[in-house]
Design a protein around this motif. Structure first.
Motif, PDB file in Angstrom:
ATOM      1  N   TYR A 173      -5.883  -6.468  -1.075  1.00 32.74           N
ATOM      2  CA  TYR A 173      -6.803  -5.370  -0.755  1.00 32.74           C
ATOM      3  C   TYR A 173      -7.950  -5.555   0.206  1.00 32.74           C
ATOM      4  N   SER A 210      -7.636  -3.092   3.154  1.00 36.44           N
ATOM      5  CA  SER A 210      -8.499  -2.005   3.139  1.00 36.44           C
ATOM      6  C   SER A 210      -9.417  -1.411   4.131  1.00 36.44           C
ATOM      7  N   TYR A 223      -3.081   0.350  -3.940  1.00 39.05           N
ATOM      8  CA  TYR A 223      -2.677  -0.951  -3.518  1.00 39.05           C
ATOM      9  C   TYR A 223      -2.411  -1.738  -4.533  1.00 39.05           C
ATOM     10  N   ARG A 257      -5.453  -1.151  -7.179  1.00 40.89           N
ATOM     11  CA  ARG A 257      -6.530  -0.673  -6.381  1.00 40.89           C
ATOM     12  C   ARG A 257      -6.454   0.628  -5.910  1.00 40.89           C
ATOM     13  N   GLN A 275       0.741  -1.207  -0.027  1.00 42.44           N
ATOM     14  CA  GLN A 275       0.028  -0.016  -0.052  1.00 42.44           C
ATOM     15  C   GLN A 275       1.071   1.059   0.071  1.00 42.44           C
ATOM     16  N   ARG A 331     -14.145   4.064  -1.969  1.00 39.67           N
ATOM     17  CA  ARG A 331     -13.266   2.877  -2.515  1.00 39.67           C
ATOM     18  C   ARG A 331     -13.609   2.770  -4.022  1.00 39.67           C
TER      19      ARG A 331
END
Length: 281
Positions: free
Chosen positions: A226, A230, A110, A97, A67, A278
């Motif tokens: 992820y 996340s 990510y 992501r 990340q 997101r």
């Protein structure tokens, strides 16, 4: 084959050179070739690294997704949501992501480090082009000939009544619409180049090839990372032209995105803050 344990600095240098050439030329076809070459190089390198990772024995020795926080701008700066839109569009085409901070001041990316590096290189160049093109559009005054639908509230017979009127386009509205369309067009073009390269390297019907298997495994590994990492809640819906919709400004932004239009190029022969959005890039 590229080592899976090193960031391909040479690849980033080549991408940077191509992007600088794209920025410096006024020739639409040259810009098209340079930007396409940059994305094709990023995609090919990503595929090579995925195959290399698949051949490394022992998970502890293999690179894993990470990340990284991508700064977008200072709090209160105008236009941050369209900047985020541009980065997310680029990330989508490069296997990264994204989560977006509530303030749009930063993006949480990510992915594998080399893919995020490629995204940052592309974003830095394309942001310059987007801002420059929108500045030129506003300074030209072309937006003044357009109107937007605006809802006004009036009092009639003691009651508040809403009605829609045509109003001149404000500069801030024109700029926002322009940049939204620019980012959307760039995202589509980068995605098309990625799909072309993947089709060349791993044809859709060759599902059992080592390349296809490596790409599927990479996608699964990134999705697992992820999902487990996340902390985002909800879905980032992108910038909204709350001040009004300007079709003319969007058409101009789309044309500017096409000026860096992507196509085949012979260049390539071979600590967390609160997240409120997101994107499944």
């Amino acid at each position: 084959m590229t080592s899976p344990n090193t960031v391909p600095d040479r690849m980033l240098t080549r991408i940077g050179g191509l992007l600088r050439q794209a920025e410096s030329t006024d020739n639409e076809h040259e810009a098209e070739a340079f930007l396409a070459a940059a994305q094709r190089l990023a995609t090919r390198s990503s595929i090579d690294l995925a195959v290399a990772r698949a051949h490394v024995a022992g998970r502890e020795r293999r690179p894993t997704p990470i990340q990284r926080v991508i700064p977008i701008g200072e709090p209160g700066k105008k236009g941050l949501r369209t900047y985020v839109q541009l980065f997310v569009a680029i990330a989508h085409a490069n296997d990264v992501r994204c989560d977006v901070a509530r303030t749009s001041t930063q993006v949480y990316a990510y992915g594998f480090d080399s893919d995020i590096d490629a995204c940052e290189a592309l974003y830095t160049s394309l942001l310059v082009q987007m801002v420059r093109a929108s500045d030129q559009y506003i300074k030209s005054g072309q937006y003044r000939t357009a109107t937007v639908d605006k809802v006004v509230v009036e009092k009639r017979w003691g009651r508040r009544v809403q009605r829609q009127v045509q109003a001149p386009v404000a500069p801030v509205t024109a700029r926002l619409n322009f940049q939204m369309a620019f980012a959307a067009r760039i995202g589509k073009r980068l995605a098309e180049v990625k799909a072309e390269v993947e089709a060349e390297v791993a044809p859709a019907d060759a599902t059992s090839t080592s390349t296809a298997i490596a790409l599927r495994n990479k996608e699964i590994e990134l999705t697992d990372f992820y999902t487990s990492t996340s902390e985002a809640r909800g879905t980032w819906r992108g910038p909204q032209a709350s001040a009004g919709h300007s079709a003319a400004a969007k058409r101009a932004g789309d044309r500017a995105g096409k000026a860096a239009r992507l196509g085949n190029s012979p260049e390539l022969g071979a600590a967390r803050g609160q997240l409120t959005a997101r994107d499944d890039g």
